[in-house]
Structure formats: C-alpha cells, structure tokens
Design a protein around this motif. Structure first.
Motif, PDB file in Angstrom:
ATOM      1  N   GLU A 107      45.526  26.332  20.269  1.00 35.15           N
ATOM      2  CA  GLU A 107      46.662  25.514  19.514  1.00 35.15           C
ATOM      3  C   GLU A 107      46.308  23.923  19.691  1.00 35.15           C
ATOM      4  N   GLY A 108      46.430  23.523  18.511  1.00 33.96           N
ATOM      5  CA  GLY A 108      46.193  21.893  18.861  1.00 33.96           C
ATOM      6  C   GLY A 108      44.742  21.461  18.314  1.00 33.96           C
ATOM      7  N   GLY A 109      43.982  22.613  18.361  1.00 30.95           N
ATOM      8  CA  GLY A 109      42.522  22.396  17.752  1.00 30.95           C
ATOM      9  C   GLY A 109      41.419  22.382  19.114  1.00 30.95           C
ATOM     10  N   VAL A 110      41.851  22.233  20.428  1.00 33.02           N
ATOM     11  CA  VAL A 110      40.972  22.055  21.177  1.00 33.02           C
ATOM     12  C   VAL A 110      40.279  23.381  21.609  1.00 33.02           C
ATOM     13  N   GLU A 111      38.950  23.227  22.078  1.00 32.10           N
ATOM     14  CA  GLU A 111      38.025  24.526  22.083  1.00 32.10           C
ATOM     15  C   GLU A 111      38.404  24.851  23.425  1.00 32.10           C
ATOM     16  N   VAL A 112      38.328  26.362  23.715  1.00 29.55           N
ATOM     17  CA  VAL A 112      38.410  27.111  24.874  1.00 29.55           C
ATOM     18  C   VAL A 112      37.517  28.265  24.985  1.00 29.55           C
ATOM     19  N   GLU A 113      36.945  28.525  26.160  1.00 31.42           N
ATOM     20  CA  GLU A 113      36.294  29.769  26.221  1.00 31.42           C
ATOM     21  C   GLU A 113      37.494  31.000  26.781  1.00 31.42           C
ATOM     22  N   VAL A 114      37.667  31.843  26.015  1.00 35.89           N
ATOM     23  CA  VAL A 114      38.555  32.797  26.559  1.00 35.89           C
ATOM     24  C   VAL A 114      37.891  34.313  26.803  1.00 35.89           C
ATOM     25  N   ASP A 115      38.523  34.728  27.915  1.00 33.88           N
ATOM     26  CA  ASP A 115      38.019  35.918  28.374  1.00 33.88           C
ATOM     27  C   ASP A 115      39.558  36.793  28.903  1.00 33.88           C
ATOM     28  N   TYR A 116      39.198  38.092  29.267  1.00 32.05           N
ATOM     29  CA  TYR A 116      40.016  39.143  29.223  1.00 32.05           C
ATOM     30  C   TYR A 116      41.252  38.443  30.544  1.00 32.05           C
ATOM     31  N   GLU A 117      40.570  38.396  31.568  1.00 34.80           N
ATOM     32  CA  GLU A 117      41.390  37.969  32.701  1.00 34.80           C
ATOM     33  C   GLU A 117      42.460  36.805  32.388  1.00 34.80           C
ATOM     34  N   ASN A 118      41.668  35.731  31.984  1.00 35.04           N
ATOM     35  CA  ASN A 118      42.443  34.449  31.727  1.00 35.04           C
ATOM     36  C   ASN A 118      43.753  34.592  30.688  1.00 35.04           C
ATOM     37  N   ILE A 119      43.346  35.604  29.622  1.00 37.90           N
ATOM     38  CA  ILE A 119      44.260  35.871  28.580  1.00 37.90           C
ATOM     39  C   ILE A 119      45.383  36.753  29.181  1.00 37.90           C
ATOM     40  N   ALA A 120      45.086  37.751  29.999  1.00 43.69           N
ATOM     41  CA  ALA A 120      45.978  38.662  30.324  1.00 43.69           C
ATOM     42  C   ALA A 120      46.961  37.929  31.286  1.00 43.69           C
ATOM     43  N   MET A 121      46.311  37.183  32.408  1.00 40.83           N
ATOM     44  CA  MET A 121      47.124  36.627  33.317  1.00 40.83           C
ATOM     45  C   MET A 121      48.118  35.465  32.885  1.00 40.83           C
ATOM     46  N   LEU A 122      47.564  34.865  32.085  1.00 43.42           N
ATOM     47  CA  LEU A 122      48.469  33.629  31.460  1.00 43.42           C
ATOM     48  C   LEU A 122      49.127  34.107  30.083  1.00 43.42           C
ATOM     49  N   GLY A 123      48.852  35.306  29.592  1.00 40.11           N
ATOM     50  CA  GLY A 123      49.586  35.825  28.467  1.00 40.11           C
ATOM     51  C   GLY A 123      50.792  36.858  29.066  1.00 40.11           C
ATOM     52  N   SER A 124      50.173  38.049  28.820  1.00 39.00           N
ATOM     53  CA  SER A 124      51.107  39.371  29.115  1.00 39.00           C
ATOM     54  C   SER A 124      52.151  39.167  30.376  1.00 39.00           C
ATOM     55  N   ASN A 125      51.173  38.558  31.239  1.00 42.03           N
ATOM     56  CA  ASN A 125      51.836  38.698  32.726  1.00 42.03           C
ATOM     57  C   ASN A 125      53.093  37.642  32.770  1.00 42.03           C
ATOM     58  N   LEU A 126      52.802  36.757  31.618  1.00 44.26           N
ATOM     59  CA  LEU A 126      54.168  35.643  31.830  1.00 44.26           C
ATOM     60  C   LEU A 126      54.861  35.963  30.833  1.00 44.26           C
ATOM     61  N   GLY A 127      54.666  36.852  29.769  1.00 41.27           N
ATOM     62  CA  GLY A 127      55.337  37.223  28.878  1.00 41.27           C
ATOM     63  C   GLY A 127      55.177  36.429  27.563  1.00 41.27           C
ATOM     64  N   ILE A 128      53.919  36.135  27.104  1.00 40.65           N
ATOM     65  CA  ILE A 128      53.456  35.053  26.320  1.00 40.65           C
ATOM     66  C   ILE A 128      52.348  35.457  25.345  1.00 40.65           C
ATOM     67  N   GLY A 129      52.999  35.873  24.145  1.00 41.81           N
ATOM     68  CA  GLY A 129      52.175  36.701  23.161  1.00 41.81           C
ATOM     69  C   GLY A 129      51.653  35.871  22.060  1.00 41.81           C
ATOM     70  N   ASN A 130      50.904  34.856  22.332  1.00 39.07           N
ATOM     71  CA  ASN A 130      50.284  34.072  21.281  1.00 39.07           C
ATOM     72  C   ASN A 130      48.813  33.722  21.818  1.00 39.07           C
ATOM     73  N   LEU A 131      47.748  34.260  21.045  1.00 39.41           N
ATOM     74  CA  LEU A 131      46.507  34.161  21.748  1.00 39.41           C
ATOM     75  C   LEU A 131      46.369  32.424  21.829  1.00 39.41           C
ATOM     76  N   ARG A 132      46.553  31.824  20.587  1.00 39.76           N
ATOM     77  CA  ARG A 132      46.032  30.470  20.692  1.00 39.76           C
ATOM     78  C   ARG A 132      46.952  29.476  21.640  1.00 39.76           C
ATOM     79  N   ARG A 133      48.191  29.900  21.933  1.00 43.71           N
ATOM     80  CA  ARG A 133      48.962  29.384  22.698  1.00 43.71           C
ATOM     81  C   ARG A 133      48.505  29.755  24.338  1.00 43.71           C
ATOM     82  N   VAL A 134      48.038  30.775  24.416  1.00 46.34           N
ATOM     83  CA  VAL A 134      47.710  31.197  25.924  1.00 46.34           C
ATOM     84  C   VAL A 134      46.286  30.511  26.001  1.00 46.34           C
ATOM     85  N   ALA A 135      45.479  30.509  25.019  1.00 41.76           N
ATOM     86  CA  ALA A 135      44.338  29.638  25.031  1.00 41.76           C
ATOM     87  C   ALA A 135      44.634  28.253  25.379  1.00 41.76           C
ATOM     88  N   LEU A 136      45.499  27.702  25.013  1.00 45.55           N
ATOM     89  CA  LEU A 136      45.827  26.231  25.324  1.00 45.55           C
ATOM     90  C   LEU A 136      46.278  26.097  26.793  1.00 45.55           C
TER      91      LEU A 136
END
Ligand code: SF4
Length: 619
Positions: A302-331
């Motif tokens: 979100e916002g256009g910045v580049e980020v390398e995503v992988d499972y652990e990061n997205i799961a822990m900062l996404g579903s584990n916190l109740g956040i369901g939007n990949l580009r936001r979690v990537a930020l």
C-alpha cells in the motif's frame, strides 16, 4: 600443516574494544566434528563465553559463520549463520541469512568471523581480504536499513556483502534482526540487538579469492546435475512464481493459520492474503546468491513501496492480528524491515497486546484488525515512544510479568522466543518441534507440519511423530545449518538429500557420509542444549522439562472455528511424546544430556563444564 580444500581453515577474530584483529587457523578436528555454520557457532559460544555472560555486554560474542559448501557454485549456497547468546531468550540464538556477505566472507578467505568487545562510537567493520578496519558510521546510525544500505554501498562499493542493523538493533530491542539486501533478515533471537550493543552498524565484506575445492570437475558435474534437476521438478514453476506465499492458502485449509494470537487456525479474511494477490502486485522476483529457484516475491505494498513478502511475515502481521489485506500487511512488513525488527516476534507481541486489550488487562491497548494502530505501534516499540511500545519491546515472555499474573497462558512463546506461523491446537508433532527447537519457538529446524497434516493421523501422539521431529531436526537443523546451504531445494522440490554428502566430499576431498553428518547434527544439538542448561542454571532461572512445552493456550483453549473445531493439545500425551523425544536424544527426564550421551559425541569437556557450574548429570 593442514592443506584445506572446501574449508578455508581460517576464522577471523575482531575485538572491537581493543581493535585487535587475529586470524585463527583452526584444526581439522573442529572441521570434522562441527563442519561449519551453526556447528562452529555453537562450539565457539560454549567454549568461549563465560557462563552467565550478559548478552548485551561487550563480553558476548557474535559469530558469523559460513560452511564448507557456502559460496561454491552449487545450488542455494549463498547462506550464512549468525549466532550469539540471545538477549531475548538468555539461551543459544541463531539465524540463517541468504546474503552476498556469505559469498564475500568466503572469498575473503574466512569460514567464520567472531566479533567481541564493543565500539565507543558507532562504526562499520570493513573486511577486504586481509585488510580489516573499523570505520565510523555516524552517517547512518539512527537511519533505517534501506537508506543505510544504499549509503553503505555507495561508500564501499555495490558489490560488497553487507550485514547491517536498523534502529531496532541500535535501541537494543531484543528481537531486532540483522538485515541485508533491502529487507532480507535473520537472527530472530535478537542478533541485531547484539550488534547494536557493540555499536556496530554494519559488517561490510569484500573478497577477491575463491574457496578452493578438492575435486573441481566432480563438483561441477554434481552441481550442474542438481541445478538441472531442480528446474525439472514439477513444483518448480509454481515455487518460483509464489514462493512461500502458497502456504497461506495451505495453512488456512489445514487449519493451522495463526489467527487472533493463535486462538484459531482459520481466518475469515484469509483469501485476501492468498498468492493470487502476490501475482497481481508483483514487481520482481529475487533470491539468494547461487540459487536457481528464487523465492523472494517483491510486491508493491500500500502506498507503492516495494517489499519482499513471505508466508511467516504475512501470517504473523496479517491473520494473527486480524488484518486481511495483503498490501496493507506488506506495508507493516516493510516498516518492520526498515527498522530491523523481526516480523514474527512483532506479530506475536502485538497479537498478545490485542488479546490483553480484549481481556481488558491493559488500558491503552490495541484492537484486532487496527491496521493504522499497528503501523504506529511498530515505531512505538522500536523507539520506546509509548508505555505500550515499551512494554512490548521487552518481548512477550517479559511482558507477561507486567500485564497480569496469568497472562502467560496466552503469551505465545517457547523459552522466550515468540512462536512462528503455525497454530498447533491440532498439530502435536509441530508443537513438539516448537517445544524442542534449539533456539525457541521457530520452525526452521523441524517444519514437521506438512508431513503431519498429510500423515493421516493428524491428532495422534504416536512415536513416529517424535521420530519424524528428530529426523527433521537432524537434517534441517543439523546438516543444512552446518554445511551451510539452503534446505528448500530438498524441502520444496524434493532434491535428493544424497547430493549433500557427495557435494561435501567433492569440495573437501573427505569421504563424509550421510550418517556422519547426522552424528555431527546430534553433537551440535547436544552442545546447544548444554549451553541452554548451563546459562539457565548459572542465572538461576531454573531448568526443567517445562522449558520444552509449547504455549499453554494450545492445551487450554480449544479451536472454536473451522474443520477441527474443539481440538486442543492433551498435556499428558504431550508429556509422553516429550519423554520419548528425550529417550531418542539420550537426555534425562528434564531434557538434560546424559553424561554417556555427551561422551558418545566426544563432548566430555561439555559434561565437565556443566558439572563445574553445579548441574547434576545422569549417567
Ligand atoms: S530457495 Fe529462497 S531462501 Fe533458498 S536460497 Fe533460494 S531464494 Fe534463498
């Protein structure tokens, strides 16, 4: 004099306090008994740290270790291990990083680098072959890792290998990582904080040599065959397209996706984190040196910045916190990378805070799904800006002391290291893997969950599950971490394990079989376990089998959603698994290596060291 092939035979030692630089020519015994990487690190930390050393004191040592396969032109060999006594757990800590620094270290002529002491003012350790110097780092101290890395490269050369820290490491956050190549990081148990305590902003390495090998032609042939085999595997295309991000869907379907601080294994918005969004927002693909199955997916967050995503990061900062939007979690992921803080522990401490808020245990808390709140909280933690930030910056184990007397029941950690991305309410083998991992709750040593889910005995506690955990620990945590090479060609695409002893023989000229490597793996596991027991004993923290238990939540609060509704771990059955695990390892009923076991691995001096600090060993 030993004529080395494969190994360089040299360890570079730097004392930051005195400025002394030494090149240690190590003996063949170290190479044969410990191989490299984690093996060297564990041996050095056991031998050289005074028991009870404060992890953030100049006396602690930071070991950066490659292995005899590192940097050779063979599949996925661009890795190194970074290890130290952990400020987060108080025990042995390490991490594995794919980085150009691994290649440059070996080209410079060293298998490992040992750093002790501390600088008075922030500095860089610059290594160029035999030239080793400290240079001031005032231009980047306090700066984020992306900007710092660009400046460092502009100063030392684009081709340099760089390992650096961000503000989290500088501010001694105990789950600060070491970062390289714009957001790739490793050393979850606070290796970044150890660098910060030494006021070492970066290690910059350039080498002009090449490690010599014993059987060049054989190595080339083997490597070329392995590279071809990797490319021809059925899963190759999908892997290089999505990498570990395929795991989000798999975890949701298997009911192991960490959700709401590991309360559930399924997340109602999981689909918004699936791999098709990676495809939609992908900017490029990248990987570690010498890898032909690159798994780094860089997306536009979100916002256009580049980020390398992988499972652990997205799961822990996404579903584990109740956040369901990949580009936001990537930020969120990007901000953590900029600051140099571990995304897994970050997701776990914030998940803990969200649950504590829900339970009304903290006043100025944070609600599930509060993306903007989390974005701010990451900075609050790293910079200690708010009371909540300062609390969470302690790590989840220490935070429970402040929050409430029973908050330990939903603090998701083992031995102080926060749990990585797999819910274990319905996964006893994975729970055991977390319980007995040599660094705390991390999956890298035994990612047994994939096997367990497809085993046909998902909820069972049978002996074969324990045997599988030990087998994986030997291969992943022992062989790959000592050689040092990436395990993913084997894990993800099924590259034959037999390649590795053959590659080692071609590199070193020494006929080391698979079984020999398993012996090394067990030796390393024993010395690491001894390190934990010694440090916990000397610091009067107490050591018992309870140290090898996964979080209480998985025993107490069943799943309330998904196909495994009602599942939770059974404490008695888990205890039985653990007892069998100890039996297989040759440890006593408290998980302490027996004297006879240490002796079997040539570790009598370790037994003596334990007894000298008052640990009672069983025969
Ligand atoms: S598979 Fe991924 S982690 Fe392994 S070496 Fe390749 S890029 Fe690095």
């Amino acid at each position: 004099m030993v004529v080395w092939k494969g190994w360089t035979g040299k360890i570079l030692r730097v004392n930051l306090t005195t400025g002394e630089v030494k090149v240690q020519e190590y003996d063949a015994e170290l190479a044969l008994n410990f191989v490299g990487g984690r093996g060297f690190a564990a041996k050095i930390l056991w031998d050289e740290l005074r028991p009870g050393t404060d992890p953030l004191s100049p006396e602690n040592k930071l070991v950066v270790a490659a292995g005899p396969l590192t940097a050779l032109p063979i599949p996925s060999s661009g890795k190194l291990v970074i290890a130290s006594k952990s400020p987060l757990t108080g025990g042995y800590g390490d991490g594995n990083i794919g980085t150009e620094a691994a290649v440059q270290l070996r080209r410079a002529g060293y298998d490992a680098l040992v750093i002790e002491g501390a600088l008075k003012t922030p500095g860089y350790l610059y290594i160029e072959d035999s030239k080793v110097e400290i240079q001031e780092a005032l231009d980047t101290w306090g700066m984020d890792t992306f900007t710092s890395e660009r400046r460092i490269r502009a100063r030392f050369g684009e081709d340099a290998g760089v390992l650096l820290i961000g503000p989290a490491g500088e501010n001694l956050v105990p789950f600060a990582t070491v970062v390289c190549q714009e957001g790739r990081s490793g050393g979850r148990p606070g290796m970044g904080a150890v660098m910060g305590s030494k006021r070492l902003k970066a290690i910059v390495i350039r080498g002009t040599g090449e490690p010599t090998v014993a059987k060049e032609r054989e190595l080339e042939e083997l490597a070329s065959k392995a590279y071809d085999e990797i490319k021809s595997k059925p899963g190759y295309e999908k892997w290089t397209k999505y990498g570990t991000m395929m795991t989000v869907r798999w975890s949701q379907e298997a009911s192991v996706l960490p959700t709401y601080n590991f309360s559930e294994g399924v997340f109602e918005e999981a689909e918004s984190l699936y791999e098709e969004y990676v495809e939609e927002f992908k900017v490029r693909q990248r990987g570690c040196p010498h890898c032909n199955m690159p798994c780094g997916n860089v997306i536009a967050a979100e916002g256009g910045v580049e980020v390398e995503v992988d499972y652990e990061n997205i799961a822990m900062l996404g579903s584990n916190l109740g956040i369901g939007n990949l580009r936001r979690v990537a930020l969120l992921n990007r901000r953590a990378d900029e600051l140099g803080v571990d995304t897994i522990s970050l997701g776990a401490v914030i998940g803990f805070a969200m649950e504590a808020t829900e339970r009304k245990l903290i006043k100025e808390g944070i609600e599930w799904g509060d993306f903007n709140g989390v974005l701010e909280l990451i900075d609050d933690i790293v910079y200690g800006r708010t009371e909540l930030g300062r609390l969470l910056a302690k790590g989840v184990r220490r935070a429970t002391i402040v929050v409430s007397s029973d908050s330990w029941k939903f603090a998701m950690h083992v031995k102080g290291l926060e749990v990585s991305g797999y819910d274990c309410h319905a996964a006893p083998a994975m729970a055991l893997a977390y319980g007995t991992s040599p660094v705390g709750a991390h999956h890298k040593d035994a990612w047994v969950i994939a096997w367990e889910v497809s085993s046909g005995d998902r909820l069972g506690y049978g002996k074969e599950k324990v045997e599988k955990v030990v087998e994986l620990q030997r291969i992943r945590g022992g062989m790959f971490e000592t050689l040092v090479a990436c395990r993913l060609p084997w894990v993800e695409l099924g590259l034959d394990l037999d390649y590795y002893p053959r590659l080692l023989e071609a590199a070193t000229g020494i006929g080391v079989g698979f079984d020999d490597l398993m012996m090394v793996a067990d030796r390393v596991y024993n010395i690491i376990r001894a390190f934990w027991v010694r440090e916990y004993h000397v610091e009067r923290r107490g050591w018992s089998y309870r140290m090898d238990y996964p979080p209480q939540k998985w025993f107490e609060s069943p799943l309330t959603k998904g196909p495994l509704f009602g599942a939770k771990l059974d404490p008695e059955k888990y205890r039985a698994m653990l007892e069998y695990y100890y039996k297989l390892r040759g440890w006593d009923s408290n998980g302490i290596p027996r004297k006879s076991t240490l002796s079997k691995f040539g570790l009598d001096y370790v037994a003596k060291g334990l007894e000298e600090v008052g640990v009672r060993l069983s025969e």
